[in-house]
Design a protein around this motif. Structure first.
Motif, short mmCIF file in Angstrom:
data_model
loop_
_atom_site.label_atom_id
_atom_site.label_comp_id
_atom_site.label_asym_id
_atom_site.label_seq_id
_atom_site.Cartn_x
_atom_site.Cartn_y
_atom_site.Cartn_z
N ALA A 169 115.89 70.24 104.78
CA ALA A 169 116.89 70.58 104.12
C ALA A 169 118.07 69.24 105.05
O ALA A 169 118.71 68.77 104.26
CB ALA A 169 117.63 71.92 104.13
N VAL A 170 117.86 69.47 106.25
CA VAL A 170 118.71 68.39 106.92
C VAL A 170 118.23 66.92 106.56
O VAL A 170 119.58 66.14 106.47
CB VAL A 170 118.52 68.63 108.68
CG1 VAL A 170 119.22 67.44 109.39
CG2 VAL A 170 118.91 70.14 109.07
N ALA A 171 117.11 66.68 106.41
CA ALA A 171 117.01 65.27 106.14
C ALA A 171 117.36 64.91 104.85
O ALA A 171 117.84 63.96 104.60
CB ALA A 171 115.25 65.05 106.25
N GLN A 172 117.28 65.77 103.87
CA GLN A 172 117.70 65.53 102.60
C GLN A 172 119.27 65.57 102.36
O GLN A 172 119.65 65.00 101.66
CB GLN A 172 116.98 66.40 101.60
CG GLN A 172 115.71 66.55 101.46
CD GLN A 172 115.02 67.65 100.46
OE1 GLN A 172 113.97 67.83 100.77
NE2 GLN A 172 115.72 68.24 99.62
N ARG A 173 119.64 66.23 103.03
CA ARG A 173 121.11 66.60 102.88
C ARG A 173 122.15 65.56 103.82
O ARG A 173 123.39 65.26 103.53
CB ARG A 173 121.66 67.89 102.89
CG ARG A 173 121.08 68.88 102.01
CD ARG A 173 121.48 70.45 102.29
NE ARG A 173 121.25 71.27 101.16
CZ ARG A 173 121.37 72.65 101.07
NH1 ARG A 173 121.55 72.86 102.46
NH2 ARG A 173 120.67 73.07 100.21
N CYS A 174 121.61 65.53 105.16
CA CYS A 174 122.24 64.63 106.04
C CYS A 174 121.71 63.55 106.60
O CYS A 174 121.02 63.61 107.67
CB CYS A 174 122.60 65.63 107.10
SG CYS A 174 123.48 67.37 106.86
N PRO A 175 121.58 62.22 106.02
CA PRO A 175 120.84 61.18 106.30
C PRO A 175 121.34 60.33 107.68
O PRO A 175 120.69 59.59 108.25
CB PRO A 175 120.91 60.39 105.22
CG PRO A 175 122.26 60.74 104.47
CD PRO A 175 122.28 62.06 104.60
N SER A 176 122.42 60.96 108.17
CA SER A 176 123.22 60.18 109.44
C SER A 176 123.41 61.20 110.37
O SER A 176 124.26 62.28 110.00
CB SER A 176 124.39 59.66 108.89
OG SER A 176 124.89 58.82 109.96
N PRO A 177 122.94 61.31 111.51
CA PRO A 177 122.08 59.99 112.14
C PRO A 177 120.70 60.56 111.28
O PRO A 177 120.30 61.28 110.85
CB PRO A 177 122.05 60.42 113.57
CG PRO A 177 122.12 61.91 113.54
CD PRO A 177 123.36 62.16 112.74
N PRO A 178 120.08 59.10 111.35
CA PRO A 178 118.71 59.14 110.50
C PRO A 178 117.67 59.86 111.23
O PRO A 178 117.25 59.45 112.52
CB PRO A 178 118.45 57.60 110.48
CG PRO A 178 119.10 56.99 111.67
CD PRO A 178 120.35 57.77 111.90
N MET A 179 116.86 60.72 110.40
CA MET A 179 115.60 61.45 111.02
C MET A 179 114.44 60.45 110.54
O MET A 179 114.46 59.82 109.43
CB MET A 179 115.46 62.72 110.32
CG MET A 179 114.27 63.55 110.80
SD MET A 179 114.02 64.91 109.69
CE MET A 179 115.40 65.87 110.02
N LYS A 180 113.58 60.06 111.75
CA LYS A 180 112.69 59.24 111.57
C LYS A 180 111.18 59.83 111.09
O LYS A 180 110.67 59.35 110.21
CB LYS A 180 112.44 58.25 112.77
CG LYS A 180 113.56 57.58 113.42
CD LYS A 180 113.85 56.45 112.28
CE LYS A 180 115.08 55.56 113.03
NZ LYS A 180 115.34 54.57 111.94
#
Length: 317
Positions: A120-131
């Motif tokens: 959910a963090v990856a989908q909702r919060c792209p900054s900072p970028p999850m690799k």
């Protein structure tokens, strides 16, 4: 949690291989963010503390952030049962955005429910970028059963079962019980899609969210680890994004057979690794385009036991 820890300590080097590349564009080591599972906490020396230590010893110089949801360790454990998941995700997004060590990107590893929370963090919060996102036993399609509970939380789990059985999709249960927010009832699919506060949203089962879809595809790798003899997660196929077919509660379907997979494309290549007691499913961007199934025996060497790993690669459109 002791069983989980022993499995991870045995297969841990393979998981760390999935983090490659661990270095950013300036050749510095990418930080790693950890999110613990139900009944655990950020800093338990018998679980997350040992995992954090193992990673730091394996990758010298790495910054490891083990998320604490709340101001104390006890609050962290309690919030894993009772704090609105969407609020938890928002809290983590804010924490990550304010951490200067993460500004150039980070890898993430979630355990049990922490796996879908980090997605959910990856989908909702792209900054900072999850690799890279590694979900260790995460319930990516939710659960339809709570057979066992980890640690010393059995009395809490007995209470949770009663609440889930009495009205899992009522507003008060959805708002105040974490496990209800990823409870996925295949016998009441319309009710689930309408009232699920968390899972139906991040899995885009009411409507395809193009922002979520785009952000998920920004991941370099999405690794899902399935425990082959899991007695906590029901059905265990949810750890690979599979689930029970709608309208019944016995037969399961794989991710590739689901409507979700056809409508919301993950990153473009699926790798299934087989090693000891766990299977790994890896989505990565490096595999190319047209859909086809390839059985291959590509050699990889485990740092742990020097055994060869066989895997199957599946490319998606």
């Amino acid at each position: 949690m002791t069983t989980l820890l022993s499995l991870l300590l045995g297969a841990g080097p393979l998981l760390l291989l999935a983090l490659n590349p661990v270095h950013g564009s300036d050749n510095s080591t990418l930080p790693l963010v950890l999110w613990h599972g139900m009944g655990d906490s950020c800093c338990n020396p018998l679980s997350m503390g040992s995992i954090k230590k193992m990673i730091e010893e394996t990758i010298p110089g790495i910054d490891v952030l083990s998320l604490m949801i709340g101001k104390t360790v006890s609050q962290d454990t309690e919030n894993g049962f009772f704090m609105d998941v969407n609020e938890q995700v928002s809290m983590v997004c804010s924490q990550l955005a304010q951490d200067p060590k993460l500004k150039d990107g980070y890898n993430a590893m979630g355990f049990s429910q922490g796996g879908q929370f980090l997605r959910a963090v990856a989908q909702r919060c792209p900054s900072p970028p999850m690799k890279t996102l590694i979900s260790v036993g995460g319930q990516q399609q939710g659960v339809y059963g709570l057979p066992k509970c980890p640690g010393e939380s059995s009395h809490i789990c007995d209470w949770i079962r009663k609440k889930l059985n009495s009205g899992v999709y009522t507003d008060i249960v959805q708002k105040h019980l974490v496990q209800a927010q990823y409870w996925h009832d295949p016998l009441n699919d319309d009710l689930y899609k309408k009232h699920s506060l968390f899972l139906a949203d991040i899995n885009q089962e009411r409507v395809v969210n193009e922002t979520y879809k785009k952000n998920l595809q920004l991941l370099d790798k999405f690794v899902m680890v399935k425990f082959l003899q899991d007695s906590v997660v029901d059905p265990a196929d949810t750890e690979w994004f599979g689930f029970l077919k709608t309208g019944q509660a016995k037969e399961t379907e794989t991710l590739q057979e689901s409507v979700l997979y056809k409508e919301v494309k993950p990153p473009s290549c699926l790798l299934i690794f087989k090693h000891r007691h766990v299977h790994y499913t890896v989505y990565t961007k490096v595999c190319g385009q047209p859909f086809k199934l390839m059985d291959s025996a590509i050699s990889a060497t485990s740092v742990a036991d020097k055994k060869k790993i066989k895997h199957t690669a599946m490319q998606s459109p």
